[in-house]
Design an enzyme around this catalytic site. Structure first.
Site, short mmCIF file in Angstrom:
data_model
loop_
_atom_site.label_atom_id
_atom_site.label_comp_id
_atom_site.label_asym_id
_atom_site.label_seq_id
_atom_site.Cartn_x
_atom_site.Cartn_y
_atom_site.Cartn_z
N THR A 56 1.17 -1.23 -0.23
CA THR A 56 0.44 0.07 -0.09
C THR A 56 0.75 1.46 -0.20
O THR A 56 0.70 2.40 -0.76
CB THR A 56 -1.00 0.39 1.14
OG1 THR A 56 -1.41 -1.25 1.07
CG2 THR A 56 -1.84 1.07 1.22
N HIS A 116 1.81 1.96 -3.65
CA HIS A 116 1.21 2.33 -4.35
C HIS A 116 0.62 4.37 -4.24
O HIS A 116 0.22 4.24 -5.47
CB HIS A 116 -1.04 1.52 -4.07
CG HIS A 116 -0.43 0.18 -4.20
ND1 HIS A 116 -0.50 0.03 -5.83
CD2 HIS A 116 -1.09 -1.15 -3.62
CE1 HIS A 116 -0.64 -1.28 -5.93
NE2 HIS A 116 -0.98 -1.45 -4.64
#
Lengths: 365, 365, 365, 365
Positions: free
Chosen positions: A58, A61
């Protein structure tokens, strides 16, 4: 009524005013290391001195600033949702931790009020705010969390392992979503959470754990986590190999950790009738399924998995770690200073790491 | 050892040699009504004099001779998998029924040996042969079934209702795959099994049953089966209406009976976080899903459903019928002679029927 | 319809007429070794040439002719409900085994018709007849069983272990009645089934297995089965020791294998709130409980356990054995000719054995 | 972080200093009505103006000052754990309720930290303090509760019903501890919680609800709550009558609400094999059981039940009430001023009441 609670804030010492932090500062790729104020502590909250933190997909990202990040993250925000720290300040009303405790942190800050929360499904709270995504997280010298989110580190656990209880909890949640004892379990995708899942399935009583990936590097880590067999799906047919390895039975359960359509289809096909597939990996795009053949006629149960059950998952993980049955160390391939966060991101982009653990400023590895 | 068993076959009377039957005779659309031999009875089997039979969407598929039928059905085969009959002959070793008993029939003839069967998942037996599809069925004067597939008709049940316990079992299986008591349940698709599911969910303790379809005719039947609300999805937005009807909560469970991609997506979106969708309707083609938004982030559980649990589902249905809490009669819109099978198929094709029940030659309605 | 079934009986060779067997011949203590007819084979049944058999506490009760035996057993009956054999004759209609197969046997011959059987609870069939108790069993050269009761021996399993799958199944059933993965499990009573349960709980993912007994001999066997800790309750307080060993947590589950009131009370007290106690040991007399303190205020779940789930339990055990995760050999302390049955009974009476395995006439150890 | 929380206390108006309350003032039978200080509000707590309160058997025990009370209650304490009130003051950090909300209250104040709490078993928290027992309760003009214990009253519910959601939750918890849909359910004991359980089992999908008691008055209330049949066990044999009413099947589940040994034994005997008995009624003394015959050989599951699942039980009850499927009004036989508490206690002692609801000073019925 709350005679044992902290009526007022309690601190260990004089409080620092500012600190270093990894901040998503702008709506663009990358991050900034900034000097920011040390966070305040409200009722029911605690302040942690961060000891170690884990880097997650994450975070990658958000670094890249992909479409999901653009829709969700509101800069500036301090990143980091996997960490362990020492309690150094208690907000009003806190009773469950005390100054000096070493705690890991559940990253979902939930409302305790929505229909999910009221049904012990806090992990899918409708109003979740995630540390390091929606509100300031733990890639910093200090972080504030709700006291109820703190989990005391089981004795004898290495600090690096303590740092990654949150993502390991994802794997526990996925694995424990269906039967494990005596089962043939497939793990599709050997990123860090897949690697954790291998060790967990073994420790939790699966009789055979079969892992798949396309990366020889990751498959080697899978072997180190004690997979009974690994399948390189760039070279071998998953369904055929599973059938061979299980003497025709197929898998009782699949833990899908890759987000790849082909892995999910293969996983469903490799399941015996009546099996389960628990789905944690996030696909990048919608994709189709031959529902009749892969799901309905086989009587499959599919679980959408996110977060960790609050707090059964933590307790299960605690028991696995405390007993020594689960050893996560082979999955931690790098430990480096938080200052070198961009380098950690680089390793993840290139697929040259298992789990990367960061050491904050002022802490020593 | 089997002192109470039938060592040899037992019959009520002189046995007929031939009978009328609805036969899929050729690899082409349509059926033939033929004079065929009365089936023989092996060890563990029984012969029934058919009293009533139900027409199913599967029969329509076989009549039309669609792609699925072409891959599965081997003509000639007598159709019919929903029926009730009187026991008139017992094979060797039969102990659980006696001559003269009135029984309905589970349509899946299973192997009792595969991994699914050995795990009480006979409904997804790897070697299932289905009456009226793979082996001769009950659209005939007589039919042979395994004795273990017989279910004694509960007292006081109309013969037409007894004829359709098999498809009602599909609805019971779907409904009972997750929580019902105190739940808000959606039923997407109001064909016969959807209609049954409405009545079942109500009788089994759902606090609100919301049904959807695009046909005003079917929605009217849904109302007669006691849906608390119906939604015409050709005119109204399903998700919005559900939210309104449930005061923002969403559904706790969805019983998907239509096989339509939009119904499934709507159903998932209308679920509260942590809800379940049980999927019986068969899509005609693979279709895609936004897995992250509709399944994973919501923590949804999805069940692929086929057949009936053998025999928990039958027992549950028996209790629902026996108690009078479930009344299936509004869903039976037509009763006609078996001779007029093509007319029944026509009604189904035009969507002008709920459940159609057939009366065999020699029986009177 | 049953095109693949055996329409008529099939045999391997000329059939023996008589055989040796251990027969409960009279309503008095003891047994007789007699020459009796080789059993016949009805539809759906098979004949086994017995290879090995296990001696159970139930056999001891019948030998002694205690009150329970007097009320249940109708002499003459051939004893023996734990055994493995080779299939040498197939009754009409048998499809799931073939001549020459090596199979272990479920000992409950059930009706497939009562409400329990129809709900996949065959282990509590209302009409159960038990091999070696109600009908002739396997302490003999040959035994007839229903073909559906046969379980194929997993490859690579020692013949002595194959002989005791039935009682090991009792332990699997008890263990798998509640959560195991990541749990602290207590096993109270280290007779053979307790010993099996220790190995099973370990293999199935318990993080800590604590066993108790009063016999140093049995506690040593418990250690060999890999108990994490053993408690000699003749010398130590069970509840205190558990609390110490679990760092105050208490047990998540207890497998009660002793039938002793004190073991059950201790087990309940040592459970954490919300835990489960699964009760297989049979008390000799009714006894009382402080329901409020031990059960209700703690929110305990109690399972009455008998037999084996047919056939999930067998499949679970098969997976545990096949994978090599479970090794039962340390629990088998004696192997001796069936002829010396009285000596085996003597060992059991004196508590000087774990599991005793018998070798029939004509077989060699 | 808690941007939406109440940083400081918020009040509706000038605060009263003292109030009337029913106080267990001394270690002796009886209570006192006293003028006491209005309770303060700490972080995370709220103050309610009490609107209605229910009288429970526990209040009777404390009034009488029985052995249990003597061991548990530390006078002086304000009684009352069933009540509904209006929120008139918010402590620091409260976000889930607002001033003016009408809420019922969970009576267990839990630690959120022990192993039970961390496993979503807060109802068996090891450190529970109960309102009106361990800490001051709601038989008063005002009461302080943790904000998380507040449950918003569903719209359209009579205020008397809102007052008794807590004890009704006990019945929901007991009923929902096992299967209900399509089940034959026995309720042994028709005090208030038994009466609630009858209505709940019916609304939640039981196909037959059979209630028993010895009091014609209570059996008449059971009929009004829609029991399908009632059994006066002072005149009829429970087991025989159940067998007759269920056509030989027996019960699928028993909800034990009486605490009577004979009711529990009868309940176990009347269960079908594999059934469940959920045990809420508190026996006054330990008592014995024929474990083999009643529990083990039948494969029964027994649940010890206390409190309410926090907060699934509340949500289930909310749905049952909100939908109109459950009507509790027939079980409320008396409504009277709180001032007349001793009279309410008298009615309970004489068995001349169902549920008694109290109206505090200043409120009007």
């Amino acid at each position: 009524m709350t005679t044992t609670a902290t009526a007022e804030k309690v601190r260990t010492s004089t409080r620092a005013k500012t600190m270093k932090a990894i901040v998503k500062a702008a709506s663009a790729p990358g991050i900034e290391i900034r000097e920011v104020p040390v966070p305040t502590v409200g009722p029911g909250e605690i302040l942690l001195k961060v000891k170690r933190a884990g880097v997650c997909g994450t975070d990658l990202h958000i670094w890249i600033w992909d479409r999901w990040s653009q829709g969700r993250v509101k800069p500036p925000v301090t990143l980091g949702h996997e960490f362990v720290g020492e309690v150094i300040e208690l907000g009003a009303g806190v009773v469950n931790v005390k100054l000096g405790d070493l705690v890991s942190s559940e990253s979902h800050v939930i409302c305790h009020t929505c229909v999910a929360c009221r049904n012990n499904l806090g992990h899918v709270c409708e109003n979740t705010r995630i540390l390091g995504v929606d509100i300031n997280g733990g890639f910093a010298e200090y972080v504030t969390i709700p006291a109820v989110n703190a989990w005391h580190i089981p004795p004898g656990i290495p600090i690096e392992v303590a740092a990654i209880m949150e993502p390991t909890g994802n794997a526990v949640h996925t694995a424990f979503a269906g039967p494990l004892s005596g089962c043939n379990i497939g793990v599709t995708g050997c990123g860090p959470i897949g690697l954790f899942a291998i060790g967990i399935a073994r420790a939790a009583g699966a009789t055979r754990v079969i892992a798949s990936d396309v990366s020889p590097y990751r498959l080697e880590l899978a072997r180190q986590m004690k997979a009974d067999a690994v399948i390189d799906v760039s070279k071998e047919n998953f369904v055929d190999r599973v059938r061979e390895l299980t003497h025709g039975r197929g898998l009782d359960g699949v833990l899908e950790m890759s987000g790849k359509p082909e892995a999910m289809r293969d996983g469903l096909q490799a399941l015996r009738n009546g099996g389960r597939l628990s789905l944690l990996g996030l696909p990048t795009e919608p994709f189709d399924l031959d529902w009749n053949r892969l799901l309905i006629f086989k009587g499959i149960t599919l679980h959408g998995i996110v977060g960790r059950r609050m707090y059964e998952t933590w307790d299960q993980l605690d028991q696995l770690l405390r007993s020594g049955r689960l050893d996560l160390r082979p999955s931690i391939t790098h430990t480096m200073p938080m200052e070198r966060f961009d380098e950690a991101i680089g390793l993840l982009r290139e697929g040259k790491a298992g789990k990367v653990v960061l050491v904050p400023w002022g802490e020593t590895a």
